[in-house]
Enzyme design. Structure first.
Site, short mmCIF file in Angstrom:
data_model
loop_
_atom_site.label_atom_id
_atom_site.label_comp_id
_atom_site.label_asym_id
_atom_site.label_seq_id
_atom_site.Cartn_x
_atom_site.Cartn_y
_atom_site.Cartn_z
N SER A 198 0.85 -1.19 0.00
CA SER A 198 0.00 0.00 0.00
C SER A 198 0.89 1.25 0.00
CB SER A 198 -0.96 -0.05 1.20
OG SER A 198 -1.91 0.99 1.14
N ASP A 222 -8.47 -4.73 -6.81
CA ASP A 222 -8.09 -3.53 -6.04
C ASP A 222 -8.66 -2.28 -6.72
OD1 ASP A 222 -6.83 -1.47 -4.64
OD2 ASP A 222 -4.89 -2.50 -4.58
N HIS A 232 -7.91 -4.25 -2.00
CA HIS A 232 -6.66 -3.60 -1.59
C HIS A 232 -6.08 -4.25 -0.33
CE1 HIS A 232 -3.75 -0.33 -1.65
NE2 HIS A 232 -3.94 -0.16 -0.35
#
Length: 378
Positions: free
Chosen positions: A170, A312, A341
Site C-alpha cells: 500500500s 483492487d 486492496h
C-alpha cells in the site's frame, strides 16, 4: 520483465474479519504451489531460540520536500539478530514499527500472519518505522520521499549499509519505490504490493472526500466522529462489493424508526477503533502524502517484484501494468482476492509465497555483493 499470475476463488461461507487463520480462497492458491514451496510458506521457522528485538528513536534535521527543514523524531523497531540480512518492511498509513511479535515485544504485530512464513526474524532482521507524522505532531505536507529518507536515516543509526529487501505494501510500496529511486546503492530488491508510481485520480478523489469529512467534523467540534466517518468510507475502498455481498447480505432492519443496513455495525466499529488511536492531524497529513506521491519508474534501478490485486479499486490493475512496463528490472504477480486492496493482510499464503521467493532472492544478492566487496578490499 516477467509475468506470473495466481488466482484465488471466492468462498461460499465467509470468515469473520478478525480471523487470521486460513482464509477463503487461499486453498486454491496453495494447491498451485509445489511441495517444496508449500513447505516453505506454511511451516514456521525451525528455530525456537529467542529472537532479539530493540526499539529506538532518533532525532534529525530532515529536509522535507514541501515544508523545508524540520527537526523530526523517528521511532523504529528491529526484530532479529544484527548479524542477519536486514529487510525493511512498510505497510499502509495505519501501519507502524511493530511488524512482528518477539519475546521482548510479545504483542501481535500488524503483519503477524507473515511471521515465520513470508517474513522470518530467525533468518532476517526486520526493520520498520513509525511513519513521519504518525503521532500528529508534524502538521506539514509530508512526501513519500521524506519517508524514504527517514528510513535511510534509521538504517544509518543501526549501522546498516545495505538491505537485502524493502517489502512495501500500500503506502509502503510507494515509499519503497521512492527508497529504491533515491537510495539504490542501499537495496538489493524491492517488493511493491498494491502500490504504484502515482496515486490514481479516482483514489485521490475518494481520499479528498475523506479529508473533507474530517474537516467538517472539526468545524462542528466533533473531530472524532468526522474521523470515524472518514475511516468508514475508506473501508469501502479497501474492500470489494463481492466481500460485502458475501458477508452483509442480511435484509435491512428498522431500529427506532430508522433504517440500518447489515454493514453498519462493522463500519462503525472500524471507524470508532481508528478514531480512538489515530490523531486527526496524522490521518490528514498521511492521506495527503499518498496523493502527493509521484516517482519516475525509470529511476528505480533495482530488481523489483510488483504484486497487483485484480480487484483492487485503489490501485487499479492498469496502474500496475503501467508501472511494470516502465521499470527497468521487474517481475509481476497478479492475484485475485475478494479482499481487494487489503489482500496483502488477508491472503496469507499467497502473499507469503511471493515474499518467500523475493526476499530470499534479495538475501542471495546481498551475500554475493558482500563477497564481491570483500574480494575488492583484499
Amino acid at each position: 520483465m516477467t509475468f506470473a499470475a495466481a488466482h484465488s476463488t471466492a468462498a461460499a461461507s465467509f470468515v469473520p474479519d478478525a480471523a487470521e487463520s486460513v482464509l477463503p480462497g487461499i486453498a486454491h492458491v496453495a494447491a498451485a504451489i509445489d511441495g517444496a514451496q508449500r513447505a516453505a510458506v506454511t511451516s514456521p521457522s525451525a528455530s525456537s531460540a529467542p529472537v532479539p528485538a530493540l526499539r529506538g528513536e532518533i532525532a534529525i534535521d530532515l529536509a522535507l520536500h514541501h515544508a523545508g527543514t524540520r527537526r523530526v523524531r523517528i521511532r523504529y523497531e528491529a526484530v532479529g539478530a544484527d548479524t542477519l540480512p536486514a529487510v525493511v518492511v512498510a505497510g499502509g498509513i495505519s501501519a507502524d514499527r511493530h511488524v512482528l511479535s518477539s519475546e521482548r515485544y510479545p504483542e501481535a504485530g500488524w503483519w503477524q500472519v507473515q511471521r515465520g512464513l513470508g517474513l522470518d526474524p530467525a533468518r532476517q532482521r526486520i526493520v520498520a518505522i513509525d511513519w513521519l507524522g504518525a503521532d500528529g505532531t508534524l502538521d506539514a505536507p509530508i512526501d513519500s520521499a521524506d519517508q524514504a529518507d527517514a528510513i535511510a536515516a534509521v538504517l544509518d543509526a543501526l549501522g546498516i549499509d545495505r538491505v537485502a529487501a524493502f517489502v512495501g505494501a500500500s503506502y509502503g510500496a510507494m515509499v519503497g519505490l521512492q527508497f529504491a529511486a533515491r537510495h539504490p546503492q542501499r537495496l538489493q530488491r524491492l517488493v511493491a504490493i498494491s502500490g504504484a508510481h502515482r496515486s490514481h485520480p479516482y483514489a485521490s478523489a475518494w481520499r479528498a472526500l475523506q479529508r473533507r469529512i474530517v474537516a467538517l467534523g472539526q468545524l462542528q467540534c466533533d473531530e472524532a466522529d468526522g474521523l470515524s466517518l472518514a475511516r468508514q468510507l475508506a473501508m469501502l475502498s479497501y474492500r470489494t462489493p463481492a466481500e460485502f455481498a458475501a458477508r452483509f447480505d442480511a435484509a435491512p432492519a428498522l431500529e427506532h424508526g430508522r433504517l440500518r443496513v447489515a454493514a453498519e455495525d462493522y463500519l462503525e466499529h472500524c471507524g470508532a477503533r481508528y478514531a480512538a488511536r489515530v490523531p486527526a492531524t496524522a490521518f490528514l497529513r498521511l492521506s495527503e502524502s499518498i496523493d502527493l506521491h509521484a516517482v519516475d519508474p525509470r529511476a528505480v534501478q533495482v530488481p523489483t517484484t510488483v504484486v497487483g490485486i485484480i480487484e483492487d479499486r485503489l490501485v487499479p490493475i492498469e496502474d500496475i501494468h503501467s508501472l511494470i512496463e516502465r521499470l527497468p528490472q521487474a517481475e509481476v504477480r497478479l492475484l485475485r482476492s475478494q479482499y481487494g486492496h487489503d489482500a496483502f493482510l488477508k491472503e496469507t499464503l499467497a502473499i507469503a509465497n511471493v515474499l518467500e521467493s523475493a526476499v530470499q532472492a534479495g538475501c542471495d544478492a546481498l551475500e554475493t555483493a558482500c563477497h564481491i566487496d570483500a574480494e575488492a578490499l583484499a
